[in-house]
Design an enzyme around this catalytic site. Structure first.
Site, short mmCIF file in Angstrom:
data_model
loop_
_atom_site.label_atom_id
_atom_site.label_comp_id
_atom_site.label_asym_id
_atom_site.label_seq_id
_atom_site.Cartn_x
_atom_site.Cartn_y
_atom_site.Cartn_z
N MET A 163 12.39 24.02 1.01
CA MET A 163 11.59 23.17 0.14
C MET A 163 12.46 22.37 -0.83
O MET A 163 12.21 21.18 -1.08
CB MET A 163 10.60 24.04 -0.65
CG MET A 163 9.58 23.22 -1.44
SD MET A 163 8.50 24.23 -2.43
CE MET A 163 7.46 24.98 -1.20
N LYS B 143 0.84 -1.20 0.00
CA LYS B 143 0.00 0.00 0.00
C LYS B 143 0.88 1.26 0.00
O LYS B 143 2.10 1.16 0.17
CB LYS B 143 -0.90 -0.01 1.24
CG LYS B 143 -0.10 0.03 2.54
CD LYS B 143 -0.92 -0.39 3.74
CE LYS B 143 -0.10 -0.29 5.00
NZ LYS B 143 -0.71 -0.97 6.12
N ARG C 16 -9.84 -0.17 15.79
CA ARG C 16 -9.81 0.72 14.63
C ARG C 16 -10.91 0.23 13.70
O ARG C 16 -12.00 0.75 13.74
CB ARG C 16 -8.41 0.66 14.00
CG ARG C 16 -8.05 1.84 13.18
CD ARG C 16 -6.59 1.84 12.77
NE ARG C 16 -6.18 0.61 12.10
CZ ARG C 16 -4.96 0.37 11.61
NH1 ARG C 16 -4.01 1.30 11.75
NH2 ARG C 16 -4.66 -0.75 11.01
N TYR D 202 16.95 30.08 6.31
CA TYR D 202 15.77 30.79 6.85
C TYR D 202 15.89 30.94 8.37
O TYR D 202 16.23 30.00 9.08
CB TYR D 202 14.50 30.01 6.55
CG TYR D 202 14.05 30.12 5.11
CD1 TYR D 202 13.60 31.33 4.58
CD2 TYR D 202 14.05 29.00 4.30
CE1 TYR D 202 13.18 31.42 3.26
CE2 TYR D 202 13.63 29.07 2.98
CZ TYR D 202 13.20 30.29 2.47
OH TYR D 202 12.78 30.37 1.16
C1 LIG Z 1 0.13 -1.96 6.69
C2 LIG Z 1 -0.41 -3.24 7.17
C3 LIG Z 1 0.43 -4.34 7.40
C4 LIG Z 1 1.93 -4.28 7.31
O1 LIG Z 1 2.44 -3.75 8.50
P1 LIG Z 1 4.03 -3.59 8.71
O2 LIG Z 1 4.14 -3.09 10.10
O3 LIG Z 1 4.48 -2.60 7.70
O4 LIG Z 1 4.60 -4.93 8.49
C5 LIG Z 1 -0.17 -5.54 7.74
N1 LIG Z 1 -1.52 -5.64 7.88
C6 LIG Z 1 -2.34 -4.60 7.69
C7 LIG Z 1 -3.81 -4.78 7.87
C8 LIG Z 1 -1.82 -3.36 7.33
O5 LIG Z 1 -2.64 -2.33 7.14
#
Ligand SMILES: *Cc1c(COP(=O)(O)O)cnc(C)c1O
Length: 358
Positions: A302, A35, A130, A254
């Site tokens: 930036m 992701k 969650r 800055y």
């Molecule tokens: C992002 C995610 C993972 C991976 O977690 P890591 O800590 O990066 O290994 C696993 N399961 C779910 C549901 C996630 O959202």
């Protein structure tokens, strides 16, 4: 000439880290988590490089379609499920398995007629609080899902809030809660993220879900990827674009927060928060110039940062700079900036070209 900032990607390191996950969880199948654009590495490159007997986990239909468009036919799971009814036909079209975490999703599935049954993951909330069905809602949700005509295979997913804490026994308790709920159904189960892969072998079960470890960073606070047999995949690089001899008392950048304590050479690197380098990086944050560690000084702009070159007096414009990656763990920059490697990696911005290396 183009602006010299880039993120080089090491395919061998990515595959090595997958092997490390498989060594730790040798009896489990792997859902590689890609992701957030493959944690900033590029979702298509990451999927293609890892595409060898693994499934993939993404956060949206858009990400999943990008993976399919890279020619990947492996199973893909939507870790937050679908968000509205209009996405359900796409699940079928692209062969995506959503996480089902709420009754409203089941309501939409009950009305859907599928030509090919949809595989899904039912999410149980064992304490993360969650998303997911709490144990008291799980049974009813499960029975409704089983009755949906459009549903094919159902698998079970849980997620741990504290798996990075090796002393916190709630991880094992939560694992047991999920397994008990599953006792009468016998679904395939997935619970372990990277931290649980390293710390909690009993939670590996049918499918593990490595994310951050694939990219070479440690999921455990206080340890570096190297200690866990992980190799950094991304090296965030740029070059010196100017070197100036500054005088004692000269303010830099800055706000003039940094004032030269003596006459010293100051280098300017073409990278800034517009590229994803953290703006809150404090004075002293390490940066490699020609492979040697030097200190960030002055505020992050930036498009530029400034570094003290007292330790590399012969440095000149065009010399290579590493912000993190090989020989400078991203975990170290995360510690200095009060964040985690995850955030630094996935917020490298679009204007930074990703350069693939075999
Ligand atoms: C992002 C995610 C993972 C991976 O977690 P890591 O800590 O990066 O290994 C696993 N399961 C779910 C549901 C996630 O959202």
């Amino acid at each position: 000439m183009t602006r010299p900032v880039q993120a080089t990607l090491d395919a061998q390191a990515l595959r090595h880290n997958l092997l490390t996950a498989k060594k730790h969880a040798s009896k489990s199948r792997v859902m590689a988590i890609i992701k957030a654009n493959g944690y900033g590495h590029g979702i298509q490159w990451t999927a293609k490089t890892l595409n060898d007997g693994v499934a993939f986990g993404v956060a949206s239909v858009e990400e999943a379609i990008a993976v399919r468009e890279a020619g990947i036919t492996a199973p893909i799971c939507l870790l937050e499920g679908f968000f509205e009814a209009s996405e359900i036909p796409l699940l079928e079209q692209y062969g995506l398995a959503p996480v089902i975490h709420d009754e409203y999703q089941i309501g939409l599935l009950e009305r859907y007629v599928a030509a090919t049954p949809l595989n899904v993951w039912i999410k149980v909330d064992t304490g993360m609080h969650r998303i997911g069905f709490t144990p008291d809602r799980f049974m009813k949700a499960m029975l409704r899902l089983e009755d949906c005509k459009c549903i094919g295979r159902i698998r079970l997913m849980a997620h741990f809030p504290n798996a990075d804490n090796t002393f916190d026994s709630t991880t094992m308790e939560q694992c047991r809660v999920a397994q008990e709920l599953n006792a009468s159904f016998g679904l395939e189960q997935s619970m372990a993220n990277s931290a649980a892969i390293f710390n909690w072998p009993e939670t590996h079960l049918d499918w593990v879900r490595p994310g951050i470890m694939l990219y070479g960073a440690s999921p455990n606070a206080g340890s570096a990827g190297k200690q866990l047999d992980l190799k950094p995949v991304m090296t965030f690089r740029s070059k010196l674009i100017a070197v100036h001899q500054r005088k004692q008392g000269d303010p830099i950048g800055y706000g003039g927060d940094y004032v030269c304590s003596r006459d010293m050479p100051v280098g300017v690197v073409a990278v800034g928060y517009g590229d994803g380098y953290p703006r809150n990086a404090p004075k002293g944050t390490p940066v490699l110039v020609k492979g040697k560690p030097v200190s960030l000084i002055g505020r992050v702009s930036m498009d530029m940062i400034t570094v003290s070159l007292r330790k590399v007096p012969d440095a000149k414009p065009g010399d290579p700079v590493v912000l993190w990656g090989k020989r400078l763990p991203v975990e170290e920059i995360a510690n200095r900036t009060n964040t985690i490697a995850y955030e630094l990696l996935c917020r490298v911005t679009d204007r930074v070209p990703r350069i693939e290396q075999e």
